[in-house]
Design a protein around this motif. Sequence first.
Motif, PDB file in Angstrom:
ATOM      1  N   ALA A  13      35.443  56.998  26.254  1.00 24.46           N
ATOM      2  CA  ALA A  13      35.689  55.661  26.792  1.00 24.46           C
ATOM      3  C   ALA A  13      36.406  54.758  25.780  1.00 24.46           C
ATOM      4  CB  ALA A  13      34.355  55.040  27.206  1.00 24.46           C
ATOM      5  N   GLU A  35      41.036  65.220  21.037  1.00 23.97           N
ATOM      6  CA  GLU A  35      39.690  65.430  21.581  1.00 23.97           C
ATOM      7  C   GLU A  35      39.168  66.801  21.145  1.00 23.97           C
ATOM      8  OE1 GLU A  35      37.114  63.994  23.164  1.00 23.97           O
ATOM      9  OE2 GLU A  35      36.202  65.971  23.292  1.00 23.97           O
ATOM     10  N   ALA A 165      36.791  57.239  17.111  1.00 22.65           N
ATOM     11  CA  ALA A 165      36.005  56.855  18.303  1.00 22.65           C
ATOM     12  C   ALA A 165      35.315  58.116  18.808  1.00 22.65           C
ATOM     13  CB  ALA A 165      36.925  56.252  19.357  1.00 22.65           C
ATOM     14  N   GLU A 348      20.330  59.893  30.100  1.00 20.40           N
ATOM     15  CA  GLU A 348      21.178  58.843  29.504  1.00 20.40           C
ATOM     16  C   GLU A 348      20.797  58.684  28.048  1.00 20.40           C
ATOM     17  OE1 GLU A 348      21.808  55.299  31.732  1.00 20.40           O
ATOM     18  OE2 GLU A 348      22.489  54.215  29.964  1.00 20.40           O
ATOM     19  N   GLY A 377      33.375  52.073  19.555  1.00 20.30           N
ATOM     20  CA  GLY A 377      32.445  52.769  20.463  1.00 20.30           C
ATOM     21  C   GLY A 377      31.094  53.063  19.843  1.00 20.30           C
ATOM     22  N   ASN A 390      26.374  49.861  27.219  1.00 26.82           N
ATOM     23  CA  ASN A 390      26.994  50.788  26.263  1.00 26.82           C
ATOM     24  C   ASN A 390      28.483  50.953  26.549  1.00 26.82           C
ATOM     25  OD1 ASN A 390      24.952  51.595  24.310  1.00 26.82           O
ATOM     26  ND2 ASN A 390      23.817  52.149  26.169  1.00 26.82           N
TER      27      ASN A 390
HETATM   28  C1  LIG Z   1      24.324  61.117  30.844  1.00 28.44           C
HETATM   29  C2  LIG Z   1      24.749  59.782  30.330  1.00 28.44           C
HETATM   30  C3  LIG Z   1      24.956  58.744  31.221  1.00 28.44           C
HETATM   31  C4  LIG Z   1      25.369  57.505  30.745  1.00 28.44           C
HETATM   32  N1  LIG Z   1      25.583  56.513  31.646  1.00 28.44           N
HETATM   33  C5  LIG Z   1      26.000  55.313  31.214  1.00 28.44           C
HETATM   34  C6  LIG Z   1      26.319  54.276  32.134  1.00 28.44           C
HETATM   35  O1  LIG Z   1      26.303  54.474  33.364  1.00 28.44           O
HETATM   36  N2  LIG Z   1      26.691  53.061  31.626  1.00 28.44           N
HETATM   37  C7  LIG Z   1      26.793  52.838  30.273  1.00 28.44           C
HETATM   38  O2  LIG Z   1      27.134  51.713  29.876  1.00 28.44           O
HETATM   39  N3  LIG Z   1      26.544  53.810  29.387  1.00 28.44           N
HETATM   40  C8  LIG Z   1      26.170  55.044  29.812  1.00 28.44           C
HETATM   41  N4  LIG Z   1      25.944  56.032  28.914  1.00 28.44           N
HETATM   42  C9  LIG Z   1      26.300  55.804  27.492  1.00 28.44           C
HETATM   43  C10 LIG Z   1      27.854  55.897  27.353  1.00 28.44           C
HETATM   44  O3  LIG Z   1      28.293  57.069  28.013  1.00 28.44           O
HETATM   45  C11 LIG Z   1      28.301  55.924  25.904  1.00 28.44           C
HETATM   46  O4  LIG Z   1      27.768  54.823  25.217  1.00 28.44           O
HETATM   47  C12 LIG Z   1      29.834  55.874  25.831  1.00 28.44           C
HETATM   48  O5  LIG Z   1      30.368  57.028  26.461  1.00 28.44           O
HETATM   49  C13 LIG Z   1      30.323  55.824  24.386  1.00 28.44           C
HETATM   50  O6  LIG Z   1      31.721  55.900  24.408  1.00 28.44           O
HETATM   51  P1  LIG Z   1      32.492  56.486  23.137  1.00 28.44           P
HETATM   52  O7  LIG Z   1      33.935  56.585  23.532  1.00 28.44           O
HETATM   53  O8  LIG Z   1      32.130  55.725  21.941  1.00 28.44           O
HETATM   54  O9  LIG Z   1      31.891  57.948  22.938  1.00 28.44           O
HETATM   55  P2  LIG Z   1      31.970  59.211  23.895  1.00 28.44           P
HETATM   56  O10 LIG Z   1      32.114  58.817  25.299  1.00 28.44           O
HETATM   57  O11 LIG Z   1      30.829  60.056  23.476  1.00 28.44           O
HETATM   58  O12 LIG Z   1      33.334  59.914  23.463  1.00 28.44           O
HETATM   59  C14 LIG Z   1      33.515  60.470  22.172  1.00 28.44           C
HETATM   60  C15 LIG Z   1      34.449  61.656  22.307  1.00 28.44           C
HETATM   61  O13 LIG Z   1      34.775  62.109  20.995  1.00 28.44           O
HETATM   62  C16 LIG Z   1      34.754  63.541  20.992  1.00 28.44           C
HETATM   63  N5  LIG Z   1      34.541  63.952  19.598  1.00 28.44           N
HETATM   64  C17 LIG Z   1      33.392  64.000  18.891  1.00 28.44           C
HETATM   65  N6  LIG Z   1      33.621  64.388  17.629  1.00 28.44           N
HETATM   66  C18 LIG Z   1      34.967  64.570  17.521  1.00 28.44           C
HETATM   67  C19 LIG Z   1      35.813  64.959  16.457  1.00 28.44           C
HETATM   68  N7  LIG Z   1      35.340  65.252  15.234  1.00 28.44           N
HETATM   69  N8  LIG Z   1      37.162  65.052  16.691  1.00 28.44           N
HETATM   70  C20 LIG Z   1      37.686  64.765  17.917  1.00 28.44           C
HETATM   71  N9  LIG Z   1      36.898  64.391  18.981  1.00 28.44           N
HETATM   72  C21 LIG Z   1      35.557  64.280  18.771  1.00 28.44           C
HETATM   73  C22 LIG Z   1      33.637  63.886  21.932  1.00 28.44           C
HETATM   74  O14 LIG Z   1      33.774  65.216  22.420  1.00 28.44           O
HETATM   75  C23 LIG Z   1      33.817  62.831  23.039  1.00 28.44           C
HETATM   76  O15 LIG Z   1      34.705  63.278  24.043  1.00 28.44           O
HETATM   77  C24 LIG Z   1      25.549  57.293  29.355  1.00 28.44           C
HETATM   78  C25 LIG Z   1      25.337  58.336  28.455  1.00 28.44           C
HETATM   79  C26 LIG Z   1      24.952  59.579  28.928  1.00 28.44           C
HETATM   80  C27 LIG Z   1      24.751  60.694  27.952  1.00 28.44           C
END
Ligand SMILES: Cc1cc2nc3c(=O)[nH]c(=O)nc-3n(C[C@H](O)[C@H](O)[C@H](O)COP(=O)(O)OP(=O)(O)OC[C@H]3O[C@@H](n4cnc5c(N)ncnc54)[C@H](O)[C@@H]3O)c2cc1C
Length: 409
Positions: A13, A35, A165, A348, A377, A390
Amino acid sequence: MKSFDIAIAGGGAAGFFAALRAAECRPGSRIVILEKTGKFLSKVKVSGGGRCNVTHDCLHTSGLIRNYPRGGNSLKKLFGAFKVEDTIAWFKERGIELKVEGDGRMFPVSNSSQTIIDCFLEEARRLNVQLVTNFGVSKLENTGRGFLLRSLKGEVIHAERVLLATGGYAKAEAYHWLQDTGHSIIPPVPSLFTFNSPENSIRQLAGISVPQGLVKIEGTKLQYEGPVLITHWGFSGPAVLKLSAFGADWVHSQDYQFTIQIRWVQEPQEEVLRQHLLSYQLTHPKRQLHGYPLYEIPQRLWHYLCLKAEIPEGQRWAELSKKNLNKLIEGLFRDRHEVKGKTTFKEEFVTCGGIPLQELKLPELESRIRPGLYFAGELLNVDGITGGFNFQNAWTTGWLTGTAIAGSL
Ligand SMILES: Cc1cc2nc3c(=O)[nH]c(=O)nc-3n(C[C@H](O)[C@H](O)[C@H](O)COP(=O)(O)OP(=O)(O)OC[C@H]3O[C@@H](n4cnc5c(N)ncnc54)[C@H](O)[C@@H]3O)c2cc1C
């Protein structure tokens, strides 16, 4: 070696939101999202039970930040710059209407997380953001003229600016590759879970809830109000989830073994409750205690509390001893239960911990240690309670870093 203006590690995200913002601010720049897995946006896909709870109907920053146990006042700077209203407008401008549910959670009108994924992928295509899968960044080197990012398989790319991120990791070891950045990493601790109470007879009442209870952790100041739900394992509901998030560090330090006190009634003053029960006793002396629940407490829970107060079935209010009345008040006001362990809430899973905001320039979220390196993030030491908070963190920090990086080139 391929070279980019901006490389974003993490196709979730926050990574997408940042990439799209940077591409809009600085058309023509070379932007890549790297990714680790074979799929982008997999958490968005499963979020909110497949509906994606995009944000929360909480329009004032001061109210919004109260839903984030960690981050404190620094969050004002972030959420003040990109608010819930901005999230709603961003999606609307791209043809996605959000709707509000009764509890304030906001979802796409389509009720499908795929709507959000399709929008991001389409926008990335339109704005010429390059998307690379199966590139897990394992090392980051500062070259003096940007950064080298090395993958687990040995591929290398160069970028002028880097945004990390990569989301939250459940295990501390998973953060090791980030040590090269020079940043400290607050060890991850689970947040947002329900409380297990094995061998507790109250579990027979699984499914029963009270709309406005209060749950307190004995021996601490941690307490939260809201709906309380009895489950097959113990306790859940918004009051328990909030407590798990705000008390995440403390309950972790206790190895998830502690005592809670539940106030099943809305009345906050014990003396008022006592006076009310005494006057009820005078007005309804012949009424049987077990059969007539008070304070809108569900019948089976009321019956359980009467038994816990050692009030025999069939006893009338006139026969209630002072000792048993005290016990009933105790049960209604601070019903004690042992907690032993936790259960993930509807999958979650959210971690607290990560990169501390104090080590970053705000609101740009640029490293104070390595200029040109940014964070967004869940990788930040910021986490929200359940309800869309989140993702709001991911949108806000993604937008801010995208803006700042584009402006810095
Ligand atoms: C089942 C579930 C349901 C949820 N539902 C909600 C909801 O409805 N509403 C809400 O607000 N929050 C929800 N959350 C929380 C929310 O999904 C997270 O807070 C949000 O996705 C965080 O976004 P992000 O981009 O920081 O991390 P992520 O979405 O985790 O994305 C990080 C990405 O980085 C990749 N990655 C990791 N390490 C590396 C690396 N070394 N090199 C390259 N890529 C890498 C990962 O594979 C992943 O694709 C939910 C969480 C879960 C587990």
